[in-house]
Motif scaffolding. Structure first.
Motif, PDB file in Angstrom:
ATOM      1  N   GLY A 326       0.793  -1.219   0.000  1.00  0.00           N
ATOM      2  CA  GLY A 326       0.000   0.000   0.000  1.00  0.00           C
ATOM      3  C   GLY A 326       0.832   1.279   0.000  1.00  0.00           C
ATOM      4  O   GLY A 326       0.273   2.377   0.078  1.00  0.00           O
ATOM      5  N   MET A 327       2.149   1.137  -0.088  1.00  0.00           N
ATOM      6  CA  MET A 327       3.027   2.314  -0.132  1.00  0.00           C
ATOM      7  C   MET A 327       2.578   3.271  -1.241  1.00  0.00           C
ATOM      8  O   MET A 327       2.347   2.864  -2.379  1.00  0.00           O
ATOM      9  N   LYS A 328       2.489   4.532  -0.934  1.00  0.00           N
ATOM     10  CA  LYS A 328       2.167   5.541  -1.940  1.00  0.00           C
ATOM     11  C   LYS A 328       3.404   5.792  -2.801  1.00  0.00           C
ATOM     12  O   LYS A 328       4.505   6.005  -2.282  1.00  0.00           O
ATOM     13  N   VAL A 329       3.233   5.723  -4.133  1.00  0.00           N
ATOM     14  CA  VAL A 329       4.347   5.922  -5.059  1.00  0.00           C
ATOM     15  C   VAL A 329       3.972   6.965  -6.104  1.00  0.00           C
ATOM     16  O   VAL A 329       2.804   7.293  -6.291  1.00  0.00           O
ATOM     17  N   THR A 330       5.004   7.438  -6.809  1.00  0.00           N
ATOM     18  CA  THR A 330       4.795   8.405  -7.876  1.00  0.00           C
ATOM     19  C   THR A 330       5.647   8.042  -9.082  1.00  0.00           C
ATOM     20  O   THR A 330       6.708   7.412  -8.929  1.00  0.00           O
ATOM     21  N   LYS A 331       5.191   8.406 -10.285  1.00  0.00           N
ATOM     22  CA  LYS A 331       5.947   8.144 -11.503  1.00  0.00           C
ATOM     23  C   LYS A 331       6.860   9.329 -11.800  1.00  0.00           C
ATOM     24  O   LYS A 331       6.389  10.451 -11.982  1.00  0.00           O
ATOM     25  N   ARG A 332       8.166   9.056 -11.812  1.00  0.00           N
ATOM     26  CA  ARG A 332       9.131  10.113 -12.116  1.00  0.00           C
ATOM     27  C   ARG A 332       9.357  10.240 -13.616  1.00  0.00           C
ATOM     28  O   ARG A 332       9.438  11.312 -14.175  1.00  0.00           O
TER      29      ARG A 332
END
Length: 368
Positions: A326-332
């Protein structure tokens, strides 16, 4: 006289009862607390690997004059092992990713680089050893028998296993009575990977009861002969990424500790289809490369890969698999589609983490 005898017998009986009720000293865990009787306590976990490209082939002909097409083959033997305070094996899982990248005669890629890659354990009956096995046992069955034999032994005792040479492809087959009817595969690579797991082992916190091995294999960065978008020549290369984890879990399924690593192995060819990578070369994982890996010089936070993975491992400790997934991630960018977007990791982990989460999840599903 009868009264004296009665008192004497009563005294003997009382002493005997007290002796019988005295508890034996219970085994201690790595934190000094009592562990359940008969159960070995996990004090350390380790991840070991052995990489070989020895079965790769270059363009040519065999001894019978038959055409041989180029193949980049990476054999990655992986061991996740847990040890007690005396260095004896408590739990061990062994697997091998036997990954092939095939090329056409014109050195274009033949293999589907998007297809999923299975390890020998994952292949199970598909691997096909049973039909040629004298004991009619598949590879995954034989490796389980070897793992069971290793339990309760030190690495030195395991390395001291008596072996015999069956043929040029089987130079170290177990020659111990307990394994003669269950293991006919050559075992030198498995013993070497276990030895590395022990050498690399880390102390774990109290409460670890299970250990799992997770793997994720990709050939997506492999290339055939051609040119890039700038017209520059691109030479053929099999690029095999094997991400792996040894992860310990507590009774509630929370991560106690995890060790994650990636073997990024390239098998390169010339434009004539000849191998340009040394078959006998040394192949290091990202952790083993350390500063040599070279992430720090392009990192916005000035941290090398091994430093970043260490921070991710620490973040996972104490969490369930659902919490980790469930870790919040972002697309770089396209090469970094899942960078952590949680406050604790923003200044320590800027690499994409989806494969690392996947191998810890698999370790949980296979933990024993």
């Amino acid at each position: 006289m009868k009264k004296s005898l009665s008192i004497f017998l009563s005294t003997i009986l009382a002493v005997g009862m007290l002796a019988g009720c005295s508890p034996k000293e219970a085994p201690k865990d790595n934190a000094g607390k009592e562990a359940p009787a008969g159960e070995a306590t996990i004090a350390k976990i380790g991840l070991g690997h052995v990489t070989s490209i020895g079965k790769s082939k270059e363009l040519g002909t065999d001894k019978n004059g038959k055409e041989v097409l180029p193949v980049g083959q990476v054999d990655e033997t992986i061991v996740a092992a847990a040890f007690d305070k005396d260095g004896k094996v408590v739990s061990v899982t062994i697997d091998t990713a036997q990954t092939k990248v095939d090329f056409e005669k014109d050195l274009k890629l033949k293999s589907d680089i998007t297809a999923p890659i299975k390890t020998k354990v994952e292949l199970g009956e598909e691997y096909g050893m049973k039909k040629v096995s004298k004991i009619e046992k598949e590879w995954n069955e034989q490796i389980v028998a070897l793992e069971e034999w290793m339990k309760g032994k030190t690495v030195d005792e395991i390395k001291g296993m008596k072996v015999t040479k069956r043929d040029e492809s089987h130079v170290a087959v177990p020659d111990v009575e307990e394994l003669k009817s269950s293991v006919t595969i050559t075992v030198e690579g498995y013993l070497a990977a276990l030895e590395k797991a022990y050498a690399n082992a880390v102390d774990v916190k109290e409460g670890a009861v299970k250990l799992g091995l997770g793997t994720e294999v990709s050939i997506g960065k492999s290339k055939g002969l051609g040119t890039d978008k700038n017209g520059k020549e691109v030479l053929p290369a099999a690029h095999v990424n094997t991400t792996m984890s040894a992860t310990a879990f507590d009774k509630d399924g929370k991560v106690v500790d995890t060790v994650i690593d990636t073997a990024q192995t390239e098998v390169k060819f010339s434009k004539e289809g000849k191998l340009t990578t040394d078959k006998n070369g040394e192949f290091k994982t990202k952790t083993e490369l350390g500063e040599e890996y070279g992430m720090k010089k392009v990192s916005k936070i000035g941290k090398e890969w091994f430093e970043q993975i260490d921070e991710l491992e620490k973040w996972m400790s104490g969490k369930t698999i659902d919490e980790i997934k469930g870790m919040k991630v972002t697309k770089r960018d396209d090469a970094h589609p899942a960078v952590p977007d949680v406050e604790e990791l923003k200044s320590t982990v800027t690499m994409t983490v989806q494969d690392y989460i996947a191998v810890v999840e698999e370790a949980h599903s296979k933990a024993k």
